[in-house]
Scaffold this motif. Structure first.
Motif, short mmCIF file in Angstrom:
data_model
loop_
_atom_site.label_atom_id
_atom_site.label_comp_id
_atom_site.label_asym_id
_atom_site.label_seq_id
_atom_site.Cartn_x
_atom_site.Cartn_y
_atom_site.Cartn_z
N ASN A 39 -8.16 0.76 -5.52
CA ASN A 39 -7.72 0.25 -4.22
C ASN A 39 -6.37 -0.46 -4.36
O ASN A 39 -5.78 -0.51 -5.44
CB ASN A 39 -8.77 -0.69 -3.63
CG ASN A 39 -9.11 -1.83 -4.55
OD1 ASN A 39 -9.07 -1.69 -5.76
ND2 ASN A 39 -9.44 -2.98 -3.99
N THR A 40 -5.86 -1.00 -3.27
CA THR A 40 -4.55 -1.66 -3.28
C THR A 40 -4.69 -3.02 -3.94
O THR A 40 -5.08 -4.01 -3.30
CB THR A 40 -4.01 -1.80 -1.85
OG1 THR A 40 -3.96 -0.50 -1.25
CG2 THR A 40 -2.61 -2.40 -1.86
N ALA A 41 -4.40 -3.08 -5.22
CA ALA A 41 -4.53 -4.32 -5.98
C ALA A 41 -3.25 -4.56 -6.78
O ALA A 41 -2.56 -3.61 -7.18
CB ALA A 41 -5.73 -4.26 -6.92
N VAL A 42 -2.96 -5.83 -7.01
CA VAL A 42 -1.76 -6.22 -7.75
C VAL A 42 -2.17 -7.19 -8.86
O VAL A 42 -3.26 -7.75 -8.85
CB VAL A 42 -0.72 -6.89 -6.83
CG1 VAL A 42 -0.20 -5.90 -5.79
CG2 VAL A 42 -1.30 -8.12 -6.13
N GLN A 43 -1.26 -7.35 -9.82
CA GLN A 43 -1.55 -8.22 -10.95
C GLN A 43 -1.03 -9.63 -10.70
O GLN A 43 -0.15 -9.86 -9.88
CB GLN A 43 -0.91 -7.65 -12.22
CG GLN A 43 -1.43 -6.27 -12.60
CD GLN A 43 -1.09 -5.87 -14.02
OE1 GLN A 43 -0.95 -6.71 -14.90
NE2 GLN A 43 -0.98 -4.57 -14.25
N THR A 44 -1.60 -10.56 -11.44
CA THR A 44 -1.04 -11.90 -11.48
C THR A 44 -0.33 -12.05 -12.83
O THR A 44 -0.63 -11.31 -13.78
CB THR A 44 -2.14 -12.98 -11.36
OG1 THR A 44 -2.92 -13.02 -12.55
CG2 THR A 44 -3.02 -12.72 -10.16
N PRO A 45 0.62 -12.98 -12.93
CA PRO A 45 1.12 -13.88 -11.88
C PRO A 45 1.84 -13.10 -10.78
O PRO A 45 2.64 -12.21 -11.05
CB PRO A 45 2.11 -14.79 -12.62
CG PRO A 45 1.75 -14.66 -14.07
CD PRO A 45 1.25 -13.27 -14.24
N LEU A 46 1.54 -13.49 -9.54
CA LEU A 46 2.14 -12.87 -8.36
C LEU A 46 3.12 -13.85 -7.74
O LEU A 46 2.77 -14.97 -7.40
CB LEU A 46 1.05 -12.51 -7.35
CG LEU A 46 1.52 -11.78 -6.09
CD1 LEU A 46 2.05 -10.39 -6.42
CD2 LEU A 46 0.38 -11.69 -5.08
N MET A 47 4.37 -13.40 -7.59
CA MET A 47 5.42 -14.26 -7.04
C MET A 47 5.76 -13.82 -5.63
O MET A 47 5.89 -12.62 -5.36
CB MET A 47 6.67 -14.19 -7.93
CG MET A 47 7.77 -15.13 -7.51
SD MET A 47 7.30 -16.86 -7.74
CE MET A 47 8.39 -17.65 -6.56
N GLY B 109 0.81 -1.21 0.00
CA GLY B 109 0.00 0.00 0.00
C GLY B 109 0.84 1.26 0.00
O GLY B 109 0.57 2.20 -0.76
N ALA B 110 1.87 1.31 0.82
CA ALA B 110 2.71 2.49 0.93
C ALA B 110 3.51 2.75 -0.34
O ALA B 110 3.86 3.90 -0.64
CB ALA B 110 3.66 2.35 2.13
N ASN C 134 -6.94 -8.03 -4.95
CA ASN C 134 -6.94 -7.03 -3.89
C ASN C 134 -6.01 -7.50 -2.78
O ASN C 134 -6.05 -8.66 -2.38
CB ASN C 134 -8.35 -6.84 -3.31
CG ASN C 134 -9.33 -6.35 -4.34
OD1 ASN C 134 -9.04 -5.45 -5.12
ND2 ASN C 134 -10.52 -6.95 -4.37
N ALA C 135 -5.18 -6.59 -2.28
CA ALA C 135 -4.21 -6.94 -1.24
C ALA C 135 -4.58 -6.26 0.07
O ALA C 135 -4.61 -5.02 0.15
CB ALA C 135 -2.80 -6.54 -1.66
#
Length: 700
Positions: free
Chosen positions: A199-207, A181-182, A232-233
């Protein structure tokens, strides 16, 4: 067609309707499934006794109608089965792939509505998907959100990029999960046609890597008729939850039963090498849909491309900025004199390809419309059949055929997808008429029709439509600016490769850090091959144009290593022909290296730090090795035990010099030959931002 080999074990039986366990064939993984107090489906998973996924919810919120598929379920039944087969690839990192898993199909009932969850547990991880059989009370609905969770067991080290509906061309950020988030604002670089998730989201593939030494990769497989999944993280609870890409109307997937979602995948190991070696995502995709695959061939190519990035040419024929398809008369416009896709220049590339054994020549900027492009939103900009006045299609077909070379088509759509689909059959007929058999597609800009996203359900259906239509004309496809891959090249092997990440072009535009390509194989390449366009040997770009102040974040030798570490059946020698003439001895590795493989061995790996891979050329007794490092100097340990025993080989080693450094001395290299056998262990120095490339042949 794929061949079924070895043997098949399949059993089916019903078990009591209570909390259920499923183990992987080797017993390393245990999956737990149950209904919680709200009667919501919940799963968790352990690997060798260590918690990987804590209890995590499953289900859906529905946008249409009153049914909510998230709680008040009854367990209707459990079906179990096992499978152990081996199948043969059309092309790939290895010729044979084992598909070995135990399966549990959970049937859930909610007020007469049926939802099934199919779990498959392999020796390298988990795949699961939702299934909606044909039924009266749940025929068609729109998803508000998929509720799938992946609740993690700790504050893992994460290799991530910001969630975005329209681009995956961000750099990767490495941090603790709790820091996502930061760091999100800093990580969200300015990119054309981006749509970051609020919002605090990330893409896949997530390692990820846990503090207790587990490597965890989360992605999806078989993305068909469904939006891509971001995550969403929750930085406080270390929880991840599905975030699907919406359509123009706000829905997140139109479902018409019978229907299946894509598989959600979790690959886990205590050895990073096993993450790269996993074929779980491929195994979760359907077998090849084509009876005849004889026309699908891996390709090594060069192209009229890099000169535009280093300022030695342009895509557009004139500098007139207002053109209209079917109206503008180019014969009345003044040529700018820098248009690269002209007949004489393309002939030079064809000559070079023929001389050095390359299959094809990509030509970008051959067709009318580029003057008014620039990423602008325009519905009818390209027609994909009308060349510029200085590009002679018939003559180039004749010339290339005489040299035994193909010209590769380029279809930049300007993201006007509706226009492209209207013209698709005409464009492929044009390709067939003029001897093309492969096309590079592009989708730069905001998607037309308005409101759709590059990663949404509409576009995912479009990419498959292009691949399927191409197959009717026996054409191969390389898509850029498309959704990241999910193993569909098993089902549609003419979809050779994709870009779908920050590739070599960014070296010239903004630069890439040395660690970038030590992360990509653990992230973007988990779902399928990338057209990374390696082979830039002139890594200081001011050599071409004083205004180009950037340089590659690699040594010259690291660019050679990419042909092994950045797997693709479609490999470009991206630099200019005159550059390869200057570095002819180093260029020899690019000429020699294979693009299709019988087998591969991950020798060393640590995400963000280093990767060393060895591969055997398909159908040839030749082996190639590539090793890369981040910004740190290191020594690679290359164990050659994969070589057949009792024979002697000659290894040609392309290595960084003792003074090489990606930033201060990037093009300093040496080439040496040594005798080796299966007992040899090489200790190879890699410069900061450097690498090593090795070719091995049996000694006569």
């Amino acid at each position: 067609m794929y061949k079924l080999l070895v043997f098949l074990i399949c059993t089916l039986y019903i078990v009591p309707l209570s909390a259920q366990e499923l183990k992987s064939p080797d017993g390393s993984f245990v999956l737990f499934f149950s209904l919680n107090e709200q009667k919501s489906p919940v799963y968790s998973m352990k690997y060798k006794g260590r918690q990987v996924i804590k209890p995590s919810r499953l289900g859906f919120e529905i946008l249409s109608g009153t049914a909510q598929m998230k709680e008040f379920f009854e367990l209707q039944g459990i079906e179990r089965s096992s499978k152990d087969t081996t199948w043969q690839t059309v092309w790939g990192e290895q010729r044979l792939i084992r598909n070995h898993y135990n399966e549990m199909l959970v049937s859930l009932l909610q007020e007469g509505r049926v939802m099934k969850i199919r779990f498959r547990l392999f020796n390298d991880g988990l795949g699961f998907r939702y299934e909606f059989p044909e039924q009266d009370k749940l025929s068609a609905f729109i998803i508000r959100e998929e509720l799938t969770e992946f609740n993690l067991a700790g504050d893992h080290k994460v290799f991530w990029m910001p969630g975005d509906y329209d681009t995956n061309e961000y750099l990767y950020t490495t941090s603790k999960f709790s820091e996502i988030g930061a760091l999100m604002k800093k990580a969200t670089l300015r990119i054309k046609s981006q749509h970051p998730i609020a919002n605090t989201a990330v893409q896949t593939p997530l390692m990820m890597k846990s503090d207790n030494g587990l490597y965890i990769n989360i992605h999806e497989a078989a993305l068909v008729d469904y939006p891509a999944m971001h995550l969403n993280a929750d930085v406080k609870t270390f929880g991840l939850s599905a975030h699907l890409v919406p359509d123009a109307w706000g829905g997140k997937g139109d479902i018409n039963a019978p229907a299946n979602t894509p598989w959600r995948t979790v690959v886990v190991s205590s050895d990073a090498r096993n993450i790269l070696a996993s074929k779980l995502i491929l195994n979760l995709n359907d077998p090849c849909r084509y009876d005849d695959v004889s026309w699908i061939k891996p390709v090594k190519y060069i192209g009229v491309w890099w000169q535009m990035f280093v300022g030695k040419g342009t895509w557009n024929y004139t500098d007139h900025e207002n053109v209209k398809l079917g109206v503008t008369d180019y014969s009345r416009l003044q040529p700018n004199g820098t248009h690269a896709a002209n007949t004489q220049n393309v002939k030079k590339y064809i000559d070079f390809a023929a001389k050095h054994g390359f299959d094809q020549v990509l030509v970008e900027g051959w067709n009318v419309g580029w003057e008014d492009w620039g990423g602008k939103v325009r519905e009818n900009l390209f027609d994909f059949v009308t060349p510029y006045p200085d590009f002679d299609v018939k003559e180039l077909q004749r010339y290339a055929a005489g040299k035994g070379v193909k010209v590769m088509m380029h279809h930049e759509t300007g993201a006007s997808v509706s226009n492209y689909e209207r013209r698709l059959d005409t464009a492929f007929r044009f390709m067939r008429e003029y001897g093309y058999n492969a096309v590079k597609t592009g989708y730069v800009g905001w998607i037309r029709p308005k409101g759709e996203h590059h990663d949404g359900q509409f576009m995912n259906n479009h990419y498959l439509h292009v691949a399927r239509t191409a197959a009717k004309y026996k054409m191969m496809v390389n898509s850029h600016e498309a959704v990241r891959p999910t193993g569909l090249h098993r089902t549609y092997p003419n979809w050779l490769a994709q870009e779908s990440a920050r590739g070599t072009e960014f070296e010239a535009m903004s630069g890439l850090p040395p660690e970038h390509t030590t992360i990509l194989p653990f992230t973007r390449l988990m779902g399928g091959p990338m057209d990374y366009t390696p082979g830039i040997l002139q890594t200081i770009f001011s050599y071409h144009n004083p205004a180009k102040t950037k340089q590659a974040g690699t040594t010259l030798v690291k660019q050679l290593a990419y042909y092994v570490t950045m797997y693709s059946p479609l490999q470009m020698a991206a630099d200019l022909p005159e550059t390869y003439d200057r570095f002819a001895d180093a260029f020899q590795f690019i000429k020699d290296v294979a693009v299709d493989w019988d087998d591969s061995w991950i020798l060393e790996a640590e995400p963000g730090d280093y990767i060393t891979i060895a591969r055997k050329a398909r159908g040839r007794n030749e082996w190639f090795i590539g090793g890369v490092t981040d910004e740190n100097r290191r020594t690679a340990t290359i164990d050659l035990r994969f070589l057949p025993r009792g024979r002697q080989y000659t290894a040609t080693i392309y290595e960084d010099s003792g003074t090489a450094h990606w930033k201060t001395n990037p093009m300093s290299y040496r080439i040496r030959k040594v005798k080796v056998s299966s007992k040899t262990v090489l200790k190879q120095a890699l410069a900061p931002g450097g690498g090593v490339a090795v070719s091995i042949k049996e000694t006569d």
